[in-house]
Scaffold this motif. Structure first.
Motif, short mmCIF file in Angstrom:
data_model
loop_
_atom_site.label_atom_id
_atom_site.label_comp_id
_atom_site.label_asym_id
_atom_site.label_seq_id
_atom_site.Cartn_x
_atom_site.Cartn_y
_atom_site.Cartn_z
N GLY A 114 -0.20 9.59 -10.45
CA GLY A 114 0.48 8.90 -9.37
C GLY A 114 -0.43 8.20 -8.39
O GLY A 114 0.04 7.71 -7.34
N LEU A 115 -1.72 8.10 -8.70
CA LEU A 115 -2.66 7.41 -7.82
C LEU A 115 -2.68 5.91 -8.13
O LEU A 115 -2.39 5.48 -9.24
CB LEU A 115 -4.06 7.99 -7.96
CG LEU A 115 -4.23 9.46 -7.58
CD1 LEU A 115 -5.67 9.89 -7.76
CD2 LEU A 115 -3.79 9.71 -6.15
N ARG A 116 -3.05 5.14 -7.13
CA ARG A 116 -3.26 3.70 -7.31
C ARG A 116 -4.74 3.46 -7.53
O ARG A 116 -5.57 3.85 -6.70
CB ARG A 116 -2.75 2.92 -6.09
CG ARG A 116 -1.23 2.89 -6.00
CD ARG A 116 -0.76 2.25 -4.70
NE ARG A 116 -1.20 0.86 -4.55
CZ ARG A 116 -0.59 -0.19 -5.09
NH1 ARG A 116 0.49 -0.01 -5.85
NH2 ARG A 116 -1.02 -1.41 -4.89
N TYR A 151 0.03 -1.30 -16.82
CA TYR A 151 0.25 0.10 -16.48
C TYR A 151 0.46 0.26 -14.97
O TYR A 151 -0.35 -0.21 -14.16
CB TYR A 151 -0.94 0.94 -16.97
CG TYR A 151 -1.24 0.63 -18.41
CD1 TYR A 151 -0.37 1.05 -19.42
CD2 TYR A 151 -2.33 -0.17 -18.76
CE1 TYR A 151 -0.61 0.72 -20.74
CE2 TYR A 151 -2.57 -0.50 -20.08
CZ TYR A 151 -1.71 -0.06 -21.07
OH TYR A 151 -1.92 -0.41 -22.38
N GLU A 152 1.54 0.92 -14.63
CA GLU A 152 1.91 1.07 -13.23
C GLU A 152 0.80 1.77 -12.45
O GLU A 152 0.32 2.83 -12.82
CB GLU A 152 3.21 1.89 -13.14
CG GLU A 152 3.78 1.99 -11.75
CD GLU A 152 5.13 2.71 -11.75
OE1 GLU A 152 5.34 3.57 -10.88
OE2 GLU A 152 5.95 2.41 -12.64
N GLY A 153 0.39 1.15 -11.36
CA GLY A 153 -0.64 1.73 -10.51
C GLY A 153 -2.05 1.35 -10.85
O GLY A 153 -2.99 1.69 -10.12
N LEU A 154 -2.26 0.64 -11.96
CA LEU A 154 -3.61 0.26 -12.40
C LEU A 154 -3.82 -1.24 -12.23
O LEU A 154 -3.03 -2.04 -12.74
CB LEU A 154 -3.84 0.66 -13.85
CG LEU A 154 -5.23 0.33 -14.43
CD1 LEU A 154 -6.33 1.02 -13.64
CD2 LEU A 154 -5.30 0.72 -15.90
N ASP A 209 -5.33 -2.58 0.53
CA ASP A 209 -4.42 -2.71 -0.61
C ASP A 209 -3.76 -1.40 -1.01
O ASP A 209 -3.02 -1.35 -1.99
CB ASP A 209 -5.17 -3.27 -1.83
CG ASP A 209 -5.69 -4.68 -1.60
OD1 ASP A 209 -5.06 -5.41 -0.83
OD2 ASP A 209 -6.73 -5.03 -2.18
N GLY A 210 -4.04 -0.34 -0.29
CA GLY A 210 -3.46 0.96 -0.64
C GLY A 210 -4.02 1.57 -1.90
O GLY A 210 -3.38 2.40 -2.55
N ILE A 211 -5.25 1.20 -2.27
CA ILE A 211 -5.89 1.74 -3.47
C ILE A 211 -6.48 3.11 -3.17
O ILE A 211 -7.18 3.29 -2.17
CB ILE A 211 -6.99 0.79 -3.98
CG1 ILE A 211 -6.39 -0.56 -4.41
CG2 ILE A 211 -7.78 1.42 -5.12
CD1 ILE A 211 -5.50 -0.49 -5.62
N ASP A 212 -6.23 4.08 -4.04
CA ASP A 212 -6.77 5.43 -3.85
C ASP A 212 -8.18 5.58 -4.42
O ASP A 212 -9.04 6.19 -3.80
CB ASP A 212 -5.85 6.46 -4.52
CG ASP A 212 -4.48 6.51 -3.89
OD1 ASP A 212 -4.40 6.74 -2.67
OD2 ASP A 212 -3.48 6.32 -4.62
N PHE A 252 -11.82 13.80 -8.83
CA PHE A 252 -11.24 12.97 -7.79
C PHE A 252 -10.05 13.58 -7.04
O PHE A 252 -9.69 13.08 -6.00
CB PHE A 252 -10.77 11.64 -8.39
CG PHE A 252 -11.87 10.89 -9.09
CD1 PHE A 252 -13.03 10.57 -8.44
CD2 PHE A 252 -11.74 10.54 -10.43
CE1 PHE A 252 -14.05 9.89 -9.09
CE2 PHE A 252 -12.74 9.87 -11.07
CZ PHE A 252 -13.90 9.53 -10.41
N THR A 253 -9.42 14.59 -7.59
CA THR A 253 -8.16 14.99 -6.96
C THR A 253 -8.07 16.46 -6.58
O THR A 253 -7.05 16.88 -6.07
CB THR A 253 -6.98 14.66 -7.90
OG1 THR A 253 -7.14 15.33 -9.14
CG2 THR A 253 -6.86 13.18 -8.14
#
Length: 308
Positions: A81-83, A136-139, A172-175, A304-305
């Protein structure tokens, strides 16, 4: 960020009942070889970084698995679910931009389509302008082409710090931003290291030459830390093309000793990576149950998480 009207697909998380590698705190060089088990090393001193995060994927040696590592880590992260944004900082023709499909915005003429080279040579171009959607969603991908080599040869003013300046805006809201570096320790790789919080080093598990390439990278990292980015750290080493052998065990042990605070993560060998590249699909999509996919998924969660 340049969006597109094309529909993207969501990348599904993997199940918990698959053949993931165990996680241990140190590389095992004591157990007799017959009983030795491959595992991911997460030393007690490893500290996962907070988000957003900028990570350079690099090794001076070509063919170490940098592009595979970048893409599979990215796919694992978007499944959580990360961007994620990939920056293709490799001028080679057979680079990320040739493997990962991306969409230019509809209605933009070909002569107005910008890429990473334009960021270095055109003061009016921003990172958002050259960040494009993928299937791909989020990529998202910042593409490049062989003319990116002009940055190496001409070195426009501010090359070292421009990428850091652009990424620190991060509106851009990128994680997580992953920078896929080329095989040379030139201005482009230096620019990526100056911008990055972390470095992840892919090393072929059966290649002494890759280990030598990592040693050369160490010197560049030390220079960048001293002059421009004192907080830069090696967060992880990915042992690519990993097969269980005494040589792989020795290489892993040596790298664990060299980087005592870094995650050491084997990525088991998969002969179908080339087929996935020809199909222009990430391995996670092309062969979702592959042990290599599992290894990158686990590594991404650790690097990363954790603690998010």
């Amino acid at each position: 960020m340049r969006e597109t009207q094309r529909e993207t697909v969501q990348v599904s998380p993997l199940g918990d009942d698959l053949a993931f590698l165990d996680v241990v705190t140190e590389w095992d060089m004591v157990t007799v070889y017959q009983d030795w088990k491959t595992a991911i090393v997460v030393p007690p001193t490893f500290l996962p970084g907070s988000l957003p995060r900028i990570v350079a994927i690099c090794n001076q040696k070509g063919g170490a698995g940098k592009t595979v590592t970048t893409l599979e880590l990215a796919m694992a992260l978007v499944a959580q679910g990360l961007r994620v944004r990939i920056i293709d900082a490799d001028p080679q023709q057979a680079s990320m931009s040739a493997w990962l499909r991306f969409f230019y915005p509809e209605g933009v003429a070909s002569e107005n389509r910008k890429n990473l080279k334009d960021l270095y040579f055109d003061d009016d171009v921003t990172l958002s302008d050259i960040t494009y959607a993928t299937p791909y969603e989020g990529l998202h991908l910042v593409p490049s082409f062989p003319d990116l080599e002009d940055v190496e040869s001409k070195q426009p003013t501010g090359t070292d710090t421009l990428l850091r300046f652009q990424l620190r805006k991060n509106d851009d809201g990128i994680d997580v931003t992953l920078i896929d570096c080329g095989p040379k320790l030139g201005p482009l790789t230096a620019s990526a290291l100056v911008a990055a919080d972390d470095v992840v080093i892919p090393v072929q598990a059966a290649s002494g030459l890759d280990v030598m390439g990592a040693a050369a990278l160490d010197r560049t990292i030390a220079t960048v830390k001293k002059r421009l980015n004192p907080d830069l750290r090696v967060a992880g080493v990915i042992l690519t093309d990993f097969t269980r052998s005494s040589l792989a065990r020795k290489i892993g042990g040596g790298l664990a000793k060299r980087y005592p605070d870094a995650v050491i993560a084997p990525a088991r060998q998969n002969v179908r990576i080339g087929d996935a590249q020809l199909a222009r699909q990430p391995l996670r999509i092309f062969e979702s149950g592959a042990t290599t996919v599992l290894d990158y998924d686990r590594a991404a969660r650790i690097l990363f998480t954790r603690g998010r």
